[in-house]
Scaffold this motif. Structure first.
Motif, mmCIF file in Angstrom:
data_model
loop_
_atom_site.group_PDB
_atom_site.id
_atom_site.type_symbol
_atom_site.label_atom_id
_atom_site.label_comp_id
_atom_site.label_asym_id
_atom_site.label_seq_id
_atom_site.Cartn_x
_atom_site.Cartn_y
_atom_site.Cartn_z
ATOM 1 N N GLY A 1 0.812 -1.238 -0.012
ATOM 2 C CA GLY A 1 0.078 0.296 -0.003
ATOM 3 C C GLY A 1 0.838 1.198 -0.176
ATOM 4 O O GLY A 1 1.488 1.193 0.174
ATOM 5 N N THR A 2 -0.168 2.126 0.474
ATOM 6 C CA THR A 2 0.957 3.596 0.096
ATOM 7 C C THR A 2 -0.202 4.957 0.526
ATOM 8 O O THR A 2 -1.271 3.781 0.751
ATOM 9 N N GLY A 3 0.255 6.208 0.927
ATOM 10 C CA GLY A 3 -1.052 7.241 1.537
ATOM 11 C C GLY A 3 -0.213 8.333 0.906
ATOM 12 O O GLY A 3 1.292 8.358 0.276
ATOM 13 N N THR A 4 -1.394 9.241 0.870
ATOM 14 C CA THR A 4 -0.544 10.936 0.708
ATOM 15 C C THR A 4 -2.223 11.456 0.750
ATOM 16 O O THR A 4 -3.202 11.096 1.401
ATOM 17 N N VAL A 5 -0.929 12.647 1.593
ATOM 18 C CA VAL A 5 -2.338 13.892 1.494
ATOM 19 C C VAL A 5 -2.456 14.997 0.581
ATOM 20 O O VAL A 5 -3.626 15.583 0.496
ATOM 21 N N ALA A 6 -1.170 15.588 -0.307
ATOM 22 C CA ALA A 6 -1.097 16.100 -1.096
ATOM 23 C C ALA A 6 -1.756 15.718 -2.540
ATOM 24 O O ALA A 6 -2.182 16.861 -2.869
ATOM 25 N N ALA A 7 -1.779 14.705 -2.335
ATOM 26 C CA ALA A 7 -2.323 14.465 -3.899
ATOM 27 C C ALA A 7 -3.636 12.877 -3.308
ATOM 28 O O ALA A 7 -3.346 11.770 -4.149
ATOM 29 N N LYS A 8 -4.154 13.326 -2.670
ATOM 30 C CA LYS A 8 -5.644 12.358 -2.609
ATOM 31 C C LYS A 8 -5.901 11.710 -4.026
ATOM 32 O O LYS A 8 -6.292 10.307 -4.366
ATOM 33 N N PRO A 9 -6.627 12.303 -4.973
ATOM 34 C CA PRO A 9 -6.982 11.995 -6.233
ATOM 35 C C PRO A 9 -5.920 10.975 -7.205
ATOM 36 O O PRO A 9 -6.765 10.082 -7.690
ATOM 37 N N ASP A 10 -4.888 11.102 -6.919
ATOM 38 C CA ASP A 10 -4.215 9.977 -7.398
ATOM 39 C C ASP A 10 -3.308 8.869 -6.983
ATOM 40 O O ASP A 10 -2.579 8.254 -7.104
ATOM 41 N N ILE A 11 -4.224 8.424 -5.692
ATOM 42 C CA ILE A 11 -3.804 7.230 -4.550
ATOM 43 C C ILE A 11 -3.298 6.228 -6.386
ATOM 44 O O ILE A 11 -2.429 5.507 -5.455
ATOM 45 N N LYS A 12 -4.820 6.140 -7.175
ATOM 46 C CA LYS A 12 -4.525 4.353 -7.690
ATOM 47 C C LYS A 12 -3.152 4.942 -8.302
ATOM 48 O O LYS A 12 -2.372 3.730 -8.367
ATOM 49 N N LYS A 13 -2.573 5.633 -8.569
ATOM 50 C CA LYS A 13 -1.830 6.031 -9.226
ATOM 51 C C LYS A 13 -0.686 5.583 -8.805
ATOM 52 O O LYS A 13 0.664 4.827 -9.273
ATOM 53 N N PHE A 14 -0.572 5.994 -7.144
ATOM 54 C CA PHE A 14 0.847 5.914 -6.563
ATOM 55 C C PHE A 14 0.845 4.664 -5.980
ATOM 56 O O PHE A 14 1.873 3.597 -6.014
ATOM 57 N N GLN A 15 -0.135 3.550 -6.279
ATOM 58 C CA GLN A 15 -0.417 2.035 -5.644
ATOM 59 C C GLN A 15 0.771 1.531 -6.991
ATOM 60 O O GLN A 15 0.230 0.449 -6.474
ATOM 61 N N ALA A 16 -0.071 2.039 -8.486
ATOM 62 C CA ALA A 16 0.296 1.324 -9.234
ATOM 63 C C ALA A 16 1.853 1.882 -9.315
ATOM 64 O O ALA A 16 3.334 0.873 -9.364
ATOM 65 N N GLY A 17 2.880 2.476 -8.794
ATOM 66 C CA GLY A 17 3.767 3.428 -8.186
ATOM 67 C C GLY A 17 4.914 1.835 -7.180
ATOM 68 O O GLY A 17 5.512 1.642 -7.710
ATOM 69 N N ILE A 18 3.943 1.446 -6.739
ATOM 70 C CA ILE A 18 5.020 0.730 -5.029
ATOM 71 C C ILE A 18 4.972 -1.366 -5.977
ATOM 72 O O ILE A 18 5.209 -1.159 -5.535
ATOM 73 N N ARG A 19 3.635 -0.898 -6.673
ATOM 74 C CA ARG A 19 3.309 -2.315 -7.136
ATOM 75 C C ARG A 19 4.785 -2.503 -8.603
ATOM 76 O O ARG A 19 5.065 -3.972 -8.411
ATOM 77 N N ALA A 20 4.581 -1.510 -8.841
ATOM 78 C CA ALA A 20 6.307 -1.193 -9.930
ATOM 79 C C ALA A 20 7.395 -1.644 -9.414
ATOM 80 O O ALA A 20 8.276 -2.362 -9.602
ATOM 81 N N ARG A 21 7.842 -0.832 -8.064
ATOM 82 C CA ARG A 21 8.634 -0.512 -7.752
ATOM 83 C C ARG A 21 9.155 -2.900 -6.907
ATOM 84 O O ARG A 21 9.949 -2.661 -6.643
ATOM 85 N N ALA A 22 8.206 -2.514 -6.070
ATOM 86 C CA ALA A 22 8.144 -3.775 -5.586
ATOM 87 C C ALA A 22 8.527 -4.671 -6.975
ATOM 88 O O ALA A 22 8.651 -5.888 -6.308
ATOM 89 N N GLY A 23 7.585 -4.985 -7.892
ATOM 90 C CA GLY A 23 8.073 -5.540 -9.205
ATOM 91 C C GLY A 23 8.010 -7.150 -9.217
ATOM 92 O O GLY A 23 6.764 -7.905 -8.680
ATOM 93 N N PRO A 24 9.471 -7.890 -9.852
ATOM 94 C CA PRO A 24 9.669 -9.145 -9.404
ATOM 95 C C PRO A 24 8.823 -10.176 -7.890
ATOM 96 O O PRO A 24 8.471 -11.104 -7.704
ATOM 97 N N LYS A 25 9.372 -8.596 -7.014
ATOM 98 C CA LYS A 25 9.486 -9.649 -6.147
ATOM 99 C C LYS A 25 7.608 -10.278 -5.448
ATOM 100 O O LYS A 25 7.696 -10.528 -4.758
ATOM 101 N N ILE A 26 7.120 -9.995 -6.278
ATOM 102 C CA ILE A 26 4.797 -9.383 -5.703
ATOM 103 C C ILE A 26 4.501 -10.791 -6.826
ATOM 104 O O ILE A 26 3.156 -10.403 -6.843
ATOM 105 N N ALA A 27 5.283 -10.039 -8.132
ATOM 106 C CA ALA A 27 4.736 -11.012 -9.150
ATOM 107 C C ALA A 27 4.408 -12.385 -8.952
ATOM 108 O O ALA A 27 4.471 -13.102 -8.371
#
Length: 439
Positions: free
Chosen positions: A241-267
């Motif tokens: 997961g992830t969290g933000t106060v400054a850009a709440k409408p973009d939370i799904k974009k940031f969730q995609a970001g953490i999934r991409a960073r974790a990458g093969p480890k959660i494939a």
């Protein structure tokens, strides 16, 4: 537990009757760690505590990490712990990794739990202490006309014939989260909230083995502009997961970001649950109004920088419940001044400095990728790790070490200078990556 549940159409008592003839009556709104701990403290002291929870089967989305000291302080059974994390890895925007567990004391670990398991246990224990569990949604409060008049708690319960019920009490504890109805009803003031978004992902056995005792934290503008992303192990899955106060409408974009960073480890993992929930960014302007006290998320007790809230919720609930019960036992009444003295002063004396320190760290290091790179570089420092673990695991500010702290300040300044260049380069590469993806 069924026998302890009770929600008749109207539970009433004259609050002007002699306190010696009856126990203190308190409505605790919200059945998470804060509310359950408040209800248990009140019931254990002989008060009539009514614990109202709108969704007993639910739980707040949460990373689920608690400090080691909480196991003993709150008598949490070891079988409730899903994982014992002994390795914590922090990854910078450029994926520089710092092993944050080199100085973990022997036998120490970070317990990981599921909130639905912890919350259910704490509610059952409150019931065992004598609290009455009331499954219901609080809709409003009727405020008292005078200091001896009751509060009327209006709520909707499926157990009542028409679904609507009223509870008369001497005092109210608001433990109903960041969007607290109790706080709104008494005019406690607003505050900024972040949004936490989390997916529970069941991984293949080999991948789950990688996270057996490992938790990961990712920082970078791709996972959050002002917080961090996480991969925390649970019983048979990881919480991503992830969290933000400054850009709440973009939370799904940031969730995609953490999934991409974790990458093969959660494939190859399967999403088994998606959760989102607001979390407070700072304490409310008013945490006690009349005979109403706010605790946990409703009071704003989530630390910036780390996002920790479970321990502070349970601690604030217990302090508040004890303060109300103590004042009633000594004076036969509950007052705003008494709650402030017994609860707020005790809370602020113990934790206000910690909250201010973590707020400062968040503003210094989470403002851009340069600061985040410096943060991860600092996390590799053994002096930083020793002080951090002492503060986190035992919930006390570590005593100062002047010479070591001065050296750390110098190294931090050097990190900020070096990482300013690195941070700008990371941002440039991220922009190039986005352009390539767009074309």
């Amino acid at each position: 537990m069924v026998a302890a549940c009770h929600s008749p159409a109207r539970l009433s008592v004259s609050c002007s009757s002699s306190s010696s003839a009856r126990p203190l009556r308190v409505a605790v709104v919200g059945g998470g760690p804060a509310g359950a701990s408040a209800a248990e403290a009140l019931a254990s002291a002989g008060a009539q505590a009514f614990l109202l929870e709108r969704s007993p089967a639910g739980a707040k989305p949460c990373g689920g990490a608690i400090p080691l000291c909480m196991l003993d302080e709150f008598s949490i059974p070891l079988e409730l712990v899903d994982r014992r994390v002994t390795r914590m890895r922090v990854l910078s925007p450029s994926n520089l990794a710092a092993d944050f567990s080199k100085t973990l004391p022997p036998g120490a670990h970070i317990p990981m739990l599921r909130r639905e398991v912890l919350d259910s246990f704490l509610r059952r224990r409150a019931a065992d202490a004598g609290a009455t569990l009331v499954p219901g949604l609080v809709t409003s409060l009727s405020l008292p006309a005078g200091p001896s008049d009751p509060y009327l708690v209006h709520y909707i319960s499926s157990a009542a014939a028409d679904g609507r019920s009223v509870l008369e009490v001497d005092a109210v504890v608001g433990a109903d989260g960041a969007n607290s109805r109790v706080a709104r009803e008494v005019g406690a003031g607003g505050y900024s909230t972040a949004i936490a978004f989390q997916e529970r992902i069941r991984l293949p056995d080999a991948a789950m083995g990688y996270y057996d005792d490992l938790a990961e934290m990712y920082v970078g503008g791709d996972v959050s502009p002002d917080f961090y992303g996480w991969v925390f192990p649970k019983c048979d899955h990881v919480a991503v997961g992830t969290g933000t106060v400054a850009a709440k409408p973009d939370i799904k974009k940031f969730q995609a970001g953490i999934r991409a960073r974790a990458g093969p480890k959660i494939a190859g993992g399967k999403v088994i649950k998606v959760e989102a929930h607001p979390i407070p960014e700072h304490p409310r302007p008013r945490r006690v109004v009349g005979r109403v006290a706010l605790v946990g998320d409703a009071a704003g007790y989530v630390t910036r920088c780390s996002g920790e809230g479970i321990y502070f919720a349970a601690k604030s609930g217990r302090l508040c419940g004890q303060a109300m019960a103590d004042e009633w036992r000594v004076t036969g009444k509950v007052t705003e001044g008494g709650i402030r003295q017994g609860y707020l002063r005790a809370w602020d004396d113990e934790f206000l400095l910690t909250f201010r320190f973590l707020d400062l760290l968040q503003r210094v290091f989470y403002g851009g990728n340069a600061g985040r790179e410096a943060l991860v570089e600092m996390c590799a420092d053994e002096h930083v790790q020793r002080r951090t673990f002492d503060c986190y695991l035992n919930k006390r500010m570590a005593p100062g070490e002047p010479w070591a702290d001065l050296q750390l300040l110098w190294r931090t300044a050097g990190s900020m200078v070096r990482c300013s260049v690195l941070g700008k380069e990371v941002q440039r590469l991220r922009r190039l990556e986005m352009l390539q993806q767009a074309t």
